[in-house]
Design a protein around this motif. Structure first.
Motif, mmCIF file in Angstrom:
data_model
loop_
_atom_site.group_PDB
_atom_site.id
_atom_site.type_symbol
_atom_site.label_atom_id
_atom_site.label_comp_id
_atom_site.label_asym_id
_atom_site.label_seq_id
_atom_site.Cartn_x
_atom_site.Cartn_y
_atom_site.Cartn_z
ATOM 1 N N LYS A 329 16.468 -50.444 9.830
ATOM 2 C CA LYS A 329 17.765 -50.527 9.178
ATOM 3 C C LYS A 329 18.252 -51.971 9.189
ATOM 4 N N ALA A 330 18.701 -52.446 8.029
ATOM 5 C CA ALA A 330 19.297 -53.780 7.922
ATOM 6 C C ALA A 330 20.736 -53.625 7.468
ATOM 7 N N GLU A 331 21.657 -54.341 8.138
ATOM 8 C CA GLU A 331 23.073 -54.217 7.810
ATOM 9 C C GLU A 331 23.669 -55.595 7.552
ATOM 10 N N HIS A 332 24.303 -55.723 6.367
ATOM 11 C CA HIS A 332 24.986 -56.974 5.962
ATOM 12 C C HIS A 332 24.088 -58.194 6.192
ATOM 13 N N LEU A 333 22.854 -58.067 5.785
ATOM 14 C CA LEU A 333 21.845 -59.091 6.071
ATOM 15 C C LEU A 333 21.909 -60.226 5.047
ATOM 16 N N SER A 334 21.924 -61.459 5.529
ATOM 17 C CA SER A 334 21.880 -62.632 4.655
ATOM 18 C C SER A 334 20.798 -63.575 5.147
ATOM 19 N N LYS A 335 20.185 -64.283 4.185
ATOM 20 C CA LYS A 335 19.171 -65.279 4.539
ATOM 21 C C LYS A 335 19.295 -66.467 3.604
ATOM 22 N N LYS A 336 19.432 -67.655 4.220
ATOM 23 C CA LYS A 336 19.539 -68.884 3.438
ATOM 24 C C LYS A 336 18.429 -69.841 3.841
ATOM 25 N N TYR A 337 17.908 -70.567 2.864
ATOM 26 C CA TYR A 337 16.999 -71.684 3.108
ATOM 27 C C TYR A 337 17.708 -72.931 2.590
ATOM 28 N N GLY A 338 18.302 -73.701 3.509
ATOM 29 C CA GLY A 338 19.117 -74.827 3.072
ATOM 30 C C GLY A 338 20.343 -74.293 2.348
ATOM 31 N N GLN A 339 20.535 -74.731 1.098
ATOM 32 C CA GLN A 339 21.665 -74.275 0.303
ATOM 33 C C GLN A 339 21.334 -73.051 -0.551
ATOM 34 N N ILE A 340 20.065 -72.638 -0.522
ATOM 35 C CA ILE A 340 19.640 -71.516 -1.368
ATOM 36 C C ILE A 340 19.796 -70.209 -0.605
ATOM 37 N N LYS A 341 20.629 -69.314 -1.138
ATOM 38 C CA LYS A 341 20.837 -68.006 -0.516
ATOM 39 C C LYS A 341 19.887 -67.007 -1.184
ATOM 40 N N VAL A 342 18.926 -66.488 -0.415
ATOM 41 C CA VAL A 342 17.934 -65.554 -0.944
ATOM 42 C C VAL A 342 18.433 -64.120 -0.854
ATOM 43 N N LEU A 343 19.048 -63.767 0.289
ATOM 44 C CA LEU A 343 19.607 -62.426 0.482
ATOM 45 C C LEU A 343 21.089 -62.572 0.822
ATOM 46 N N ASP A 344 21.920 -61.775 0.157
ATOM 47 C CA ASP A 344 23.367 -61.939 0.300
ATOM 48 C C ASP A 344 24.016 -60.638 0.763
ATOM 49 N N HIS A 345 24.178 -60.477 2.091
ATOM 50 C CA HIS A 345 24.834 -59.307 2.687
ATOM 51 C C HIS A 345 24.252 -57.995 2.167
ATOM 52 N N VAL A 346 22.939 -57.867 2.302
ATOM 53 C CA VAL A 346 22.274 -56.653 1.811
ATOM 54 C C VAL A 346 22.182 -55.601 2.916
ATOM 55 N N ASP A 347 22.169 -54.343 2.490
ATOM 56 C CA ASP A 347 21.955 -53.218 3.392
ATOM 57 C C ASP A 347 20.683 -52.501 2.961
ATOM 58 N N PHE A 348 19.896 -52.091 3.942
ATOM 59 C CA PHE A 348 18.643 -51.403 3.626
ATOM 60 C C PHE A 348 18.297 -50.456 4.769
ATOM 61 N N GLU A 349 17.783 -49.271 4.398
ATOM 62 C CA GLU A 349 17.384 -48.295 5.403
ATOM 63 C C GLU A 349 16.143 -47.565 4.919
ATOM 64 N N ILE A 350 15.185 -47.366 5.817
ATOM 65 C CA ILE A 350 13.998 -46.587 5.482
ATOM 66 C C ILE A 350 13.833 -45.499 6.546
ATOM 67 N N LEU A 351 13.666 -44.273 6.064
ATOM 68 C CA LEU A 351 13.578 -43.120 6.959
ATOM 69 C C LEU A 351 12.129 -42.710 7.193
ATOM 70 N N ARG A 352 11.898 -41.972 8.249
ATOM 71 C CA ARG A 352 10.557 -41.521 8.606
ATOM 72 C C ARG A 352 9.893 -40.789 7.427
ATOM 73 N N GLY A 353 8.681 -41.215 7.121
ATOM 74 C CA GLY A 353 7.909 -40.569 6.068
ATOM 75 C C GLY A 353 8.182 -41.075 4.669
ATOM 76 N N GLU A 354 9.186 -41.940 4.498
ATOM 77 C CA GLU A 354 9.494 -42.452 3.153
ATOM 78 C C GLU A 354 8.414 -43.439 2.699
ATOM 79 N N ARG A 355 8.299 -43.558 1.375
ATOM 80 C CA ARG A 355 7.324 -44.470 0.759
ATOM 81 C C ARG A 355 8.086 -45.313 -0.248
ATOM 82 N N VAL A 356 8.259 -46.594 0.091
ATOM 83 C CA VAL A 356 9.166 -47.475 -0.649
ATOM 84 C C VAL A 356 8.395 -48.660 -1.225
ATOM 85 N N ALA A 357 8.739 -49.040 -2.472
ATOM 86 C CA ALA A 357 8.166 -50.233 -3.098
ATOM 87 C C ALA A 357 9.242 -51.293 -3.256
#
Length: 635
Positions: A329-357
């Motif tokens: 589970k990811a909550e309010h996730l952000s990732k920046k490289y210098g001034q470049i913001k790649v991920l901006d407060h994203v939420d993500f969850e994967i449950l047992r047995g799920e198949r995600v692309a």
């Protein structure tokens, strides 16, 4: 027309191309297929005159132009993206300079009646006409258009090429090649560094390209959409089919079955004749008849069964240990490289047995989020939580390149193996087509495909309940990809795949996460559903733009008129939407049936089921809205 006659290449005891003949005619787009190491890239090098065959010759027409995209190109450095791309128009740039010089000379002269002045005027006319023929007036626009199709943003045009990774620099080389529009394009794995959006654009471009194309690719759908002929290299020979890839597979199977049946029938006839000859030879009165029959037998054209390389990997992932319901589970996730913001407060969850692309353009954060989930990178802000008893098997995008080149295959496996698996290492390597003395080869001697197989073999040494695979099909041939896909379909753990290979993803996953502009967009369905949804969205965008610009044809009552191609696309979209709606309604009913049970709300996982139910209902509502708009548009 281009032709190869009796081309022969041998390395040591191995014959790579055995006196092959090949002819390419105008308008043909050939898919060159075969196992890794079969000789596909070697054949392209011979055609490009980068390699000379030991025997045979290559004949090309005079003034023939050729573009060759391969994996070991020198990448451009020291220029901006647009300047480097514009170098494709070297002839146009030279003519423009000539035009400037002529203009300057004319401006400095006043001998308007002289013969030399008139010659300059004629020369200016000739240069202007030649420039118009080459498309000089639109060269910058064309360059930006092709770069945009290959994934570059407008803000990238003035950035230095050195700022981009090797994959993006390869796109610049591809753009230059496409803009030159040579008589023949040789493309060795052009989709390896492209995302789905760019692959779709390249498919359209090549489909409408008037020149000849030979492409090596392990992307089935790309070959089907681009080629009209398939040439298969098998054990030194070329087998030619006037068909795209899927039809070639059918024809190839039919041909081998027919050859096998004819061979077996002929062998029965030969055996019977030899038996008769032996009986007659034993009788003096029938010796001459036996000799005559033997001569007939000797003259018979013997059917030979083509050798085929049918060796395939054998993969079965170990059973996954049971994990908690929420795997990651990811909550309010952000990732920046210098001034470049790649991920901006994203939420993500994967449950047992799920198949995600994970899908989306390169550079949008797919690999970044995968690395953060595995702990290989840290987020700039936000939180990542792994569930109870989660063990991650991670195949990185450059996994095969990260293997220690100094180690042997067996040493590599030993380095990654728990003690209890040591006795099984040779048999696992054998399952990945490394047998006998192969296990003592150094990693440095392996091809890209062999390294990919070895990296996958290392993943079978421990049981994992979350497989996270980043571009696992790079460097794998068609058969190997099929085997890997089947193994993943049978895997009983949780699966997360980053890939641009539409055929590989098709029906492998049931949830697609699109990465775009720092955010995640969820689609409950496989990659085919996502692409159809994206196509419908794009069509609505086009419709809005054309209505705004007033450029669309309309009937007398002001209703826009559909073009035949747009109508076909809408009809297909309606059919697929109806199928998708039926699937979603079935899933909703299943959840409603569960929820009708009074004990449902006492179960510990009831909240998770309610969340899924709500998501399904929202997705169904969106599908209905899209379907209604498409039906209205058709009406």
């Amino acid at each position: 027309m281009l032709s190869l006659s009796n081309v022969y290449i041998q390395y040591g005891n191995r014959i790579l191309l055995d006196s092959v003949n090949f002819i390419l005619k105008p308008g043909e787009r050939v898919g060159l297929v075969g196992r890794n190491g079969a000789g596909k890239s070697t054949l392209l090098k011979i055609i490009a005159k980068e390699m000379t065959p030991q025997e045979g010759e290559v004949v090309v027409p005079s003034h023939f132009t050729l573009g060759y995209l391969h994996q070991d190109m020198l990448m451009p450095k020291g220029k901006t993206v647009i300047d480097e791309t514009m170098s494709a128009f070297a002839e146009i740039i030279a003519l423009e300079q000539e035009l400037i010089h002529i203009g300057e000379e004319l401006a400095a002269r006043d001998d308007y009646e002289s013969e030399s002045y008139n010659k300059l005027i004629e020369q200016m006319g000739d240069v202007t006409e030649h420039l118009h023929h080459l498309g000089g007036a639109t060269s910058q626009v064309d360059a930006e258009k092709v770069l945009g199709g290959l994934g570059f943003a407008a803000s990238d045009m003035d950035r230095m090429t050195d700022e981009f990774s090797g994959g993006w620099q390869m796109r610049i080389e591809l753009a230059k090649m496409l803009l030159r529009r040579p008589d023949l394009l040789l493309l060795d794995e052009p989709t390896n560094h492209l995302d789905i959006e760019s692959i779709l654009w390249l498919e359209d471009w090549l489909f409408n390209y008037p020149g000849m194309v030979i492409v090596i690719s392990h992307d089935r759908r790309f070959l089907d959409n681009v080629t009209n002929r398939t040439a298969e290299i098998v054990l030194g020979k070329i087998y030619d089919y006037k068909a795209s890839y899927t039809r070639y597979v059918e024809l190839s199977t039919e041909r081998r079955e027919q050859m096998s049946a004819a061979y077996e029938n002929q062998q029965r006839v030969i055996t019977e004749k030899e038996r008769t000859i032996s009986r007659f030879m034993a009788k003096a009165s029938k010796t001459k008849m036996a000799q005559s029959m033997q001569k007939q037998l000797d003259k018979m054209d013997r059917i030979e069964i083509d050798d085929t390389d049918t060796s395939i990997m054998r993969i079965r992932f170990p059973d996954a240990p049971r994990s908690g319901e929420v795997v990651a589970k990811a909550e309010h996730l952000s990732k920046k490289y210098g001034q470049i913001k790649v991920l901006d407060h994203v939420d993500f969850e994967i449950l047992r047995g799920e198949r995600v692309a994970f899908v989306g353009q390169n550079g949008q954060g797919k690999t970044t989020l995968a690395k953060i989930l595995t702990g290989a990178e840290t987020a700039s802000s936000g939180k990542v939580t792994l569930g109870h008893n989660v063990s991650i098997g991670y195949y990185a995008q450059n996994q095969a390149e990260n293997l220690d080149p100094k180690l042997t295959l067996l040493q590599t496996m030993e380095q990654n193996s728990p003690e209890e698996m040591r006795t099984k290492l040779r048999s696992i390597l054998g399952a990945f087509l490394f047998s006998g003395e192969d296990v003592d080869k150094k990693v440095v001697a392996l091809s890209g495909g062999e390294r990919a197989r070895l990296a996958l073999a290392c993943m079978l040494l421990r049981p994992f309940n979350l497989l996270l695979l980043d571009e696992p099909t790079n460097h794998l041939d068609m058969l190997s990809k099929d085997v890997l896909k089947q193994a993943l379909a049978e895997y009983n753990g949780t699966l997360l795949v980053v890939s641009h290979d539409r055929e590989f993803l098709s029906e492998l996953t049931s949830r697609t996460i699109e990465f775009r502009d720092g955010h995640l967009y969820e689609h409950l369905g496989d990659v085919n559903y996502f692409l159809e949804k994206r196509r419908l969205d794009n069509m609505r965008d086009v419709e809005k733009r054309t209505k705004t610009s007033g450029g669309q044809k309309s009937t007398d009552n002001g209703v826009p008129v559909l073009g035949s191609e747009e109508k076909k696309q809408l009809e297909r979209a309606v059919q697929k939407a109806e199928k998708r709606i039926a699937e979603l309604e079935s899933e909703v009913k299943q959840y409603e049936h569960k929820m009708a049970d009074p004990e449902f709300y006492n179960r510990p996982d009831s909240n998770d089921h309610l969340k899924k139910y709500t998501t399904l209902k929202n997705t169904l509502a969106t599908e209905y809205a899209d379907w209604e708009k498409a039906v209205e548009r058709l009406a």
